[in-house]
Scaffold this active site. Structure first.
Site, PDB file in Angstrom:
ATOM      1  CD  GLU A  80      14.119 -31.844   8.862  1.00 20.82           C
ATOM      2  OE1 GLU A  80      13.005 -32.285   8.563  1.00 20.82           O
ATOM      3  OE2 GLU A  80      15.146 -32.177   8.252  1.00 20.82           O
ATOM      4  CB  CYS A 112      14.840 -23.850   9.506  1.00 20.48           C
ATOM      5  SG  CYS A 112      14.158 -24.841   8.184  1.00 20.48           S
ATOM      6  CB  SER A 202       5.723 -22.974   4.525  1.00 22.56           C
ATOM      7  OG  SER A 202       6.099 -22.688   3.200  1.00 22.56           O
ATOM      8  CG  HIS A 234      15.157 -19.563   7.556  1.00 19.39           C
ATOM      9  ND1 HIS A 234      16.119 -20.520   7.330  1.00 19.39           N
ATOM     10  CD2 HIS A 234      13.981 -20.118   7.162  1.00 19.39           C
ATOM     11  CE1 HIS A 234      15.554 -21.608   6.833  1.00 19.39           C
ATOM     12  NE2 HIS A 234      14.250 -21.393   6.707  1.00 19.39           N
ATOM     13  CE  LYS A 243       7.454 -15.092  -2.038  1.00 17.44           C
ATOM     14  NZ  LYS A 243       6.256 -14.762  -2.775  1.00 17.44           N
ATOM     15  CG  ASN A 273      16.049 -24.481   3.098  1.00 17.59           C
ATOM     16  OD1 ASN A 273      16.758 -23.904   3.931  1.00 17.59           O
ATOM     17  ND2 ASN A 273      14.769 -24.740   3.314  1.00 17.59           N
ATOM     18  CB  SER A 305       8.185 -25.084   9.347  1.00 17.63           C
ATOM     19  OG  SER A 305       8.452 -24.323   8.208  1.00 17.63           O
TER      20      SER A 305
HETATM   21  N1  CAA Z   1      10.088 -15.918 -14.100  1.00 20.22           N
HETATM   22  C1  CAA Z   1      10.121 -15.244 -12.927  1.00 20.22           C
HETATM   23  N2  CAA Z   1       9.349 -15.560 -11.847  1.00 20.22           N
HETATM   24  C2  CAA Z   1       8.507 -16.601 -11.982  1.00 20.22           C
HETATM   25  C3  CAA Z   1       8.403 -17.327 -13.199  1.00 20.22           C
HETATM   26  C4  CAA Z   1       9.240 -16.952 -14.276  1.00 20.22           C
HETATM   27  N3  CAA Z   1       9.213 -17.602 -15.447  1.00 20.22           N
HETATM   28  N4  CAA Z   1       7.481 -18.309 -13.013  1.00 20.22           N
HETATM   29  C5  CAA Z   1       7.023 -18.173 -11.744  1.00 20.22           C
HETATM   30  N5  CAA Z   1       7.632 -17.151 -11.126  1.00 20.22           N
HETATM   31  C6  CAA Z   1       7.468 -16.691  -9.752  1.00 20.22           C
HETATM   32  C7  CAA Z   1       6.032 -16.709  -9.279  1.00 20.22           C
HETATM   33  O1  CAA Z   1       5.321 -15.559  -9.723  1.00 20.22           O
HETATM   34  C8  CAA Z   1       6.218 -16.748  -7.785  1.00 20.22           C
HETATM   35  O2  CAA Z   1       6.550 -15.449  -7.329  1.00 20.22           O
HETATM   36  P1  CAA Z   1       5.767 -14.824  -6.050  1.00 20.22           P
HETATM   37  O3  CAA Z   1       6.035 -15.777  -4.925  1.00 20.22           O
HETATM   38  O4  CAA Z   1       6.418 -13.492  -5.881  1.00 20.22           O
HETATM   39  O5  CAA Z   1       4.325 -14.807  -6.402  1.00 20.22           O
HETATM   40  C9  CAA Z   1       7.491 -17.592  -7.608  1.00 20.22           C
HETATM   41  O6  CAA Z   1       8.116 -17.640  -8.905  1.00 20.22           O
HETATM   42  C10 CAA Z   1       7.210 -19.022  -7.163  1.00 20.22           C
HETATM   43  O7  CAA Z   1       6.245 -19.542  -8.004  1.00 20.22           O
HETATM   44  P2  CAA Z   1       5.046 -20.417  -7.443  1.00 20.22           P
HETATM   45  O8  CAA Z   1       4.429 -19.746  -6.262  1.00 20.22           O
HETATM   46  O9  CAA Z   1       4.166 -20.820  -8.572  1.00 20.22           O
HETATM   47  O10 CAA Z   1       5.900 -21.691  -6.967  1.00 20.22           O
HETATM   48  P3  CAA Z   1       5.434 -23.088  -6.486  1.00 20.22           P
HETATM   49  O11 CAA Z   1       3.989 -23.124  -6.167  1.00 20.22           O
HETATM   50  O12 CAA Z   1       5.921 -24.053  -7.500  1.00 20.22           O
HETATM   51  O13 CAA Z   1       6.259 -23.317  -5.123  1.00 20.22           O
HETATM   52  C11 CAA Z   1       7.155 -22.858  -2.989  1.00 20.22           C
HETATM   53  C12 CAA Z   1       6.991 -22.344  -4.411  1.00 20.22           C
HETATM   54  C13 CAA Z   1       5.809 -22.847  -2.283  1.00 20.22           C
HETATM   55  C14 CAA Z   1       8.129 -21.945  -2.253  1.00 20.22           C
HETATM   56  C15 CAA Z   1       7.730 -24.318  -3.036  1.00 20.22           C
HETATM   57  O14 CAA Z   1       8.982 -24.323  -3.673  1.00 20.22           O
HETATM   58  C16 CAA Z   1       7.857 -24.945  -1.671  1.00 20.22           C
HETATM   59  O15 CAA Z   1       6.894 -25.501  -1.124  1.00 20.22           O
HETATM   60  N6  CAA Z   1       9.087 -24.890  -1.058  1.00 20.22           N
HETATM   61  C17 CAA Z   1       9.333 -25.475   0.275  1.00 20.22           C
HETATM   62  C18 CAA Z   1       8.706 -24.663   1.383  1.00 20.22           C
HETATM   63  C19 CAA Z   1       9.448 -23.404   1.710  1.00 20.22           C
HETATM   64  O16 CAA Z   1      10.596 -23.230   1.394  1.00 20.22           O
HETATM   65  N7  CAA Z   1       8.751 -22.485   2.396  1.00 20.22           N
HETATM   66  C20 CAA Z   1       9.354 -21.266   2.849  1.00 20.22           C
HETATM   67  C21 CAA Z   1       8.828 -20.822   4.189  1.00 20.22           C
HETATM   68  S1  CAA Z   1       8.970 -22.146   5.374  1.00 20.22           S
HETATM   69  C22 CAA Z   1      10.572 -22.045   5.970  1.00 20.22           C
HETATM   70  O17 CAA Z   1      11.214 -21.063   5.800  1.00 20.22           O
HETATM   71  C23 CAA Z   1      11.125 -23.227   6.668  1.00 20.22           C
HETATM   72  C24 CAA Z   1      11.935 -23.987   5.694  1.00 20.22           C
HETATM   73  O18 CAA Z   1      13.123 -23.751   5.558  1.00 20.22           O
HETATM   74  C25 CAA Z   1      11.296 -25.047   4.912  1.00 20.22           C
END
Ligand code: CAA
Length: 385
Positions: A80, A112, A202, A234, A243, A273, A305
Site C-alpha cells: 500500500e 492490506c 474499519s 491480518h 475480536k 501494523n 480495507s
Molecule cells: N486499559 C485497557 N484497555 C483499554 C484502556 C485501558 N486503560 N483504555 C481503553 N481501552 C480499550 C477500549 O475499551 C477499547 O477496547 P474495545 O475495542 O474492546 O472496546 C480499546 O482499548 C481501544 O480503545 P478505543 O476504541 O477508545 O480506541 P480509539 O478510538 O482511540 O481507536 C482504533 C482505536 C479505532 C483501532 C484506532 O486506533 C484506529 O483507527 N486504528 C486504525 C484503523 C485500524 O487499524 N482498523 C482495523 C480494521 S481495518 C484493517 O484491518 C486494515 C488496516 O490494516 C488498516
C-alpha cells in the site's frame, strides 16, 4: 495434483523502534489502552534511508541467498506504500536482488489484502509450471497522521515468500472464501502520504469481511471448523484478531479460545501494523514459536480495507522448524535501535520527499539496501554501506 505452497519465508523490519509506553506518556494515554486495548507493545520506525523498496529487498535477500535465482520467473511485490504511481516497487527490488532479466515483475495494490491476491496468483503460476518459483513480497510502512487515534497502530514490516511446487513449509489448499464490498473505512488518496480512516467502521468492515469470506469458504466445500487446528489473522493491532476470532466463533457456533492466537501475534505486537505483511508476519511468528505444527491445518484470514477479505487454509509440512530463520527474525526485532517520541516525530515528517527537489540521503542504517535520495525526480536505491 501437484502440491503448491510456501517453500520458504523471511521477515524484515525497520531499523528503529518506538516503545508505546513512550507514546502513551507523551500524549497522556493510559499505557494499558495500547498494551491490552490494542494488543501492541512497540512499533517499527524506518531510518531516513529506508522505505518500502529497501524493506522488501531486505526481506527477500536471505531467500535469494539460500535458494538462488535460477527458478524465479515472477516477482510480485504487494504494498500500500508504493513510492511511484507508475513504476513498480518490484522493479527496483528485482535489480537490488540481482534477479534474472527473464522475470515478470509487478506491484499489487488493494490496501492490506494484495499479498493474498499475489499468493493465489503465484499458486496458479507454479501449478501450471512446477519448475518455476514465484518470489512474493508483502512490504509496507503503516503511516497515519501524528496525534490521530490511529497513530499507535502504525508500524513497518516486510515478509518475502518463495512460492513453488512441493513446498517445504506450508501447502496451500485449493478452497478459498472471498468477500468484496465497497466501503470507505480506510484509504489513501494519491496526494496523501498518510492514510485516512474511519476507525469504528474499519473494525466492523473487517468482521463483516471475515464472516462473509467464511460463508463463501464453507459454501465452496472448505473444511469444517473442527478440522482447523490453528488460526492466523491480518493484525492491524493484535487485539483485532481477538475480536475477529470471537465473532467468527459466534458466527459458526464454535468455542474458540483467545489463547489460539498467542503464537501468531508475538511478532505483530512488536512490529505494529505492517499492512500487507501483517498476516504473513503472523504466519512467520506461528511457524517460529509453535513446535507442534507438522501436519496441522492453519486458517489464514486476509483483510484489506476498501474492502476485500479472503479466508483460506494451509497444511504445515514436517520439518518446518528452522532455528536459523527464528533467530534471524528475533535479531531483526531485537536489534532495532530505540527512538524517543521527538525523534520518531521528526522521522515521520522527514520521510516525505518531493520529486522536484534533488536530495542526497546520508547513510543512516546498516541495512543491506539503502534509499540514497532523489535525482532528476527519480528515486535512487543502492546496496548498503
Ligand atoms: N486499559 C485497557 N484497555 C483499554 C484502556 C485501558 N486503560 N483504555 C481503553 N481501552 C480499550 C477500549 O475499551 C477499547 O477496547 P474495545 O475495542 O474492546 O472496546 C480499546 O482499548 C481501544 O480503545 P478505543 O476504541 O477508545 O480506541 P480509539 O478510538 O482511540 O481507536 C482504533 C482505536 C479505532 C483501532 C484506532 O486506533 C484506529 O483507527 N486504528 C486504525 C484503523 C485500524 O487499524 N482498523 C482495523 C480494521 S481495518 C484493517 O484491518 C486494515 C488496516 O490494516 C488498516
Amino acid at each position: 495434483m501437484t502440491r503448491v505452497g510456501i517453500h520458504d519465508l523471511s521477515m524484515a523490519t525497520g531499523q528503529h523502534v518506538l516503545d508505546l509506553d513512550e507514546l502513551a506518556a507523551f500524549n497522556g494515554t493510559d499505557p494499558g489502552k495500547y498494551h491490552v486495548g490494542l494488543g501492541l507493545d512497540q512499533m517499527s520506525v524506518l531510518a531516513p534511508d529506508e522505505d518500502v523498496v529497501t524493506l522488501a529487498a531486505s526481506a527477500a535477500l536471505p531467500i535469494v541467498q539460500a535458494h538462488g535465482t535460477e527458478r524465479i520467473r515472477t516477482l510480485l511485490v504487494a504494498t500500500e506504500s508504493g513510492v511511484d504511481a507508475s513504476k513498480a516497487v518490484a522493479v527496483w527490488v528485482h535489480r537490488l536482488l540481482g534477479l534474472n532479466p527473464g522475470c515478470r515483475v509487478v506491484e499489487l495494490k488493494q490496501a492490506c489484502y494484495s499479498a493474498t491476491a499475489g499468493l493465489q496468483a503465484a499458486l496458479g503460476i507454479v501449478a501450471r509450471n512446477p519448475g518455476e518459483q514465484v518470489l512474493l513480497i508483502a512490504a509496507d510502512v503503516a503511516r497515519y497522521d501524528l496525534d490521530s487515534a490511529a497513530e499507535p497502530t502504525q508500524g513497518a514490516g516486510a515478509v518475502a515468500m518463495l512460492v513453488g511446487a512441493d513446498p517445504d513449509l506450508v501447502t496451500i489448499e485449493p478452497v478459498t472464501g472471498v468477500r468484496t464490498a465497497d466501503v470507505d473505512d480506510f484509504w489513501r488518496p494519491t496526494d496523501r502520504t498518510t492514510a485516512l480512516v474511519d476507525g469504528r467502521l474499519s473494525v466492523s468492515a473487517y468482521v463483516d469481511a471475515l464472516t462473509g469470506a467464511w460463508d463463501d469458504f464453507a459454501a465452496r466445500g472448505g473444511v469444517p471448523v473442527e478440522q482447523i487446528d490453528r488460526w492466523c489473522y491480518h493484525q492491524p493491532f493484535t487485539r483485532m484478531s481477538v475480536k475477529a476470532h470471537r465473532k467468527l466463533a459466534q458466527h459458526v457456533g464454535a468455542a474458540f479460545s483467545d489463547d489460539d492466537l498467542t503464537d501468531a501475534s508475538r511478532y505483530n505486537r512488536r512490529l505494529g501494523n505492517s499492512y500487507t505483511a501483517s498476516l504473513y508476519a503472523g504466519l512467520a511468528s506461528l511457524l517460529d514459536h509453535d513446535d507442534d505444527l507438522a501436519g496441522r491445518r492453519v486458517a489464514l484470514f486476509s483483510y484489506g480495507s476498501g474492502s476485500v477479505g479472503e479466508l483460506f487454509t494451509g497444511v504445515v509440512e514436517p520439518g518446518y522448524r528452522s532455528a536459523e530463520r527464528a533467530q534471524r527474525h528475533a535479531k531483526a526485532l531485537d536489534e532495532r535501535k530505540p527512538v524517543d517520541v521527538r525523534r520518531y516525530r521528526d522521522l515521520h515528517t522527514a520521510a516525505v520527499h518531493r520529486s522536484d527537489v534533488d536530495v542526497e540521503v546520508p547513510v543512516a542504517s546498516g541495512t543491506p539496501f539503502r534509499f540514497a535520495g532523489v535525482r532528476s525526480g527519480a528515486r535512487q536505491y543502492v546496496p548498503g554501506a
